[in-house]
Write an enzyme that holds these catalytic residues in place. Structure first.
Site, PDB file in Angstrom:
ATOM      1  N   PRO A  16       0.814  -1.219   0.000  1.00 56.36           N
ATOM      2  CG  PRO A  16       0.085  -0.938   2.201  1.00 56.36           C
ATOM      3  CD  PRO A  16       0.941  -1.817   1.337  1.00 56.36           C
ATOM      4  CD  GLU A  17       5.144  -0.331   0.102  1.00 58.12           C
ATOM      5  OE1 GLU A  17       4.089  -0.793  -0.391  1.00 58.12           O
ATOM      6  OE2 GLU A  17       6.076  -1.047   0.497  1.00 58.12           O
ATOM      7  CB  VAL A  18       1.421   4.263  -4.462  1.00 61.03           C
ATOM      8  CG1 VAL A  18       2.707   3.883  -5.189  1.00 61.03           C
ATOM      9  CG2 VAL A  18       0.370   3.177  -4.621  1.00 61.03           C
ATOM     10  CG  LEU A  30       0.494   4.618   3.408  1.00 57.20           C
ATOM     11  CD1 LEU A  30       1.328   3.614   4.181  1.00 57.20           C
ATOM     12  CD2 LEU A  30      -0.563   5.246   4.313  1.00 57.20           C
ATOM     13  CB  VAL A  79       5.708   5.299   1.039  1.00 56.34           C
ATOM     14  CG1 VAL A  79       7.025   4.541   1.132  1.00 56.34           C
ATOM     15  CG2 VAL A  79       5.447   6.076   2.331  1.00 56.34           C
TER      16      VAL A  79
END
Lengths: 244, 249
Positions: B130-132, B134, B136
């Site tokens: 789920p980085e993108v 956030l 990130v």
């Protein structure tokens, strides 16, 4: 050891050693390379095996007291993989029943693979200390590096259905008996397509494959040859023979 | 200092457990240091043929613990560099590695699962990158996901963000085997590890080294560049604002 049957413009090559589940000898693999070279004028090739199974892998009885025979099997297998990949016509395998170890390695070099749901496919020769690395570049080219890692490091076998799920098998049949007829039908259809376009496309796909970069196949062959005659392999083979 | 990991042995099979359940085994500087030490000891081991990586409690690993590095760009870079180095060391281990994804495997945690040779989970676990979402950039784990599932699928997974179930992760190829439910994971994992242990050690190692060569696993430069990129994005104002709001919530 390899029978040849022309079916229309398709060359059907069969391992012809059904009593031994088409277990591979160095001579059979050399014969395969010669036969494939003779298929340049066919429009497509089917690689199959007489009897219930496609191929049970190396005939290791030859290697019982002879490390040279195992080295020869691995080296000739590498040559057969190269010949299947480089022949300028499509190759369809009929992996009915089982494609074990060396048999599985040959599938990786074919353009299409027909198998039945319950066909047994994989590299249990790891248990005998024999590395399947020689087929790793071809396997990874077909199914990707991640699934290839899982298959090459697991001494178990997977079903034809699981092999289809991960992309090694292109056409999944319900029963072994349906595989070879399906492979011939598929090869016939592929053989009707314009020959030059097919040849150029196959050659181009080989050329743009980053996994076939210079030295990869040689390194793969060396990795499989590395353990031949080693203490571990001798012990595992001796244990296997003492069980039979 | 309390131990943040444990390493146990049962014959040729070793199990390395992330042990920070109160933080869902999120990767802090200390936990990463602990893992580095464990992996270094395993690298020298001659009689372990299978390593299982798993998490204590309900999660496998909730990813990078970014709280402590939120206002410190240097700390962010050293945390991400530590992750990058750990992934390389884990991949280089001389035994077959199995990620036993017992629960949530998120971001860097899901990345560790991709670094292992084989990954297993159960159908209801939560996995993904789920980085993108956030703000990130998952630059360190991206090369490992590409090796695991191919560039096309990795692109879709990383640009979509979000999480998926274990069953979905199996369909995408992030995990190789999936148990129908959490209770079935032990059976599946012990059958797998017992089978892996039957392989000849020398043959398995030769095969693994060839596979590592084939997919350029030991390319340290791309991972270092990934750590630098990821750290720079984490330290940007936009991302800091998103993360502060999330961590407060």
């Amino acid at each position: 050891m390899i029978s040849f049957e022309p079916v229309g413009e398709v060359a059907v090559l069969r391992f012809d050693r059904a009593a031994k589940k088409n277990a591979l000898t160095p001579a059979m693999l050399r014969d395969l390379v010669v036969r494939i070279a003779g298929c340049n004028s066919a429009r497509a090739v089917v690689l199959s095996g007489a009897g219930d199974v496609f191929c049970a892998g190396f005939d290791l009885t030859l290697a019982k007291d002879d490390d040279g025979a195992l080295a020869a099997l691995i080296t000739e297998l590498a040559a057969a993989i190269g010949a299947l990949r480089d022949v300028p016509v499509p190759v369809v395998a009929s992996a009915h029943g089982a494609a074990i170890a060396g048999g599985c390695a040959l599938l990786c070099a074919c353009d299409f693979v027909v198998a039945d749901q319950a066909s047994r496919i994989g590299y249990p020769a790891l248990r005998l200390g024999i590395s399947p690395a020689v087929s790793a570049p071809s396997l990874a080219s077909v199914i990707g590096c991640g699934p290839a890692r899982r298959l090459q490091l697991d001494p178990g076998v997977i079903s034809g259905a699981e092999a289809a799920r991960i992309g090694l098998v292109s056409d999944l049949m319900n029963t072994p008996a349906e595989c070879e007829p399906r492979a011939i039908d598929l090869a016939t259809a592929l053989g009707r397509k314009p020959a030059a376009a097919m040849a150029h496309t196959k050659r181009w796909l080989n050329r743009i494959n980053p996994l076939m970069e210079s030295g990869a196949c040689e390194a793969a062959l060396r990795a499989s040859l590395e353990g031949v005659g080693g203490t571990e392999q001798r012990r595992l083979l001796a244990e296997a023979w003492s069980r039979t | 200092m309390t131990e943040l990991t444990t390493l146990t042995r049962a014959g040729p099979i070793a199990t390395l457990t992330l042990k920070r359940p109160e933080a869902r085994n999120a990767l802090s500087v200390d936990l990463l240091n602990d893992l580095h030490a464990r992996v270094a000891s395993l690298a020298a081991s001659r009689d372990v043929s299978v390593l299982v990586l798993t998490g204590e409690g309900r999660a496998f690993c909730a990813g990078m613990d970014l709280k402590a590095v939120l206002d410190d760009a240097d700390a962010a870079l050293s945390l991400l560099t530590s992750l990058a180095d750990l992934t390389l060391a884990l991949r280089a281990l001389p035994m077959v590695t199995v990620a036993r994804v017992n629960g949530a495997a998120i971001g860097g945690g899901c990345g560790l699962a991709c670094v292992c040779d084989i990954a297993v989970t159960h159908a209801d676990s939560r996995m993904g990158f789920p980085e993108v979402d956030l703000g990130v950039c998952p630059a360190v784990v991206a090369p490992w996901l590409v090796k695991k599932v191919g560039a096309g699928r990795a692109r879709r997974v990383l640009l979509s963000g979000g999480l998926m179930t274990g069953a979905e992760a199996h369909a995408v190829g992030i995990v190789d085997h999936v148990a129908p439910d959490a209770a079935g994971l032990d059976t599946l994992c012990s059958a797998l590890t017992a089978r892996l242990a039957t392989g000849g050690h020398v043959a398995m190692l030769a095969t693994k080294e060839l596979l590592n060569r084939l997919d350029h696993s030991m390319d340290a430069a791309v991972l270092q560049a990934g750590a630098e990129l990821s750290a720079a994005i984490v330290s940007s104002e936009e991302t800091r604002a998103i993360l502060r709001a999330r961590l407060k919530a």
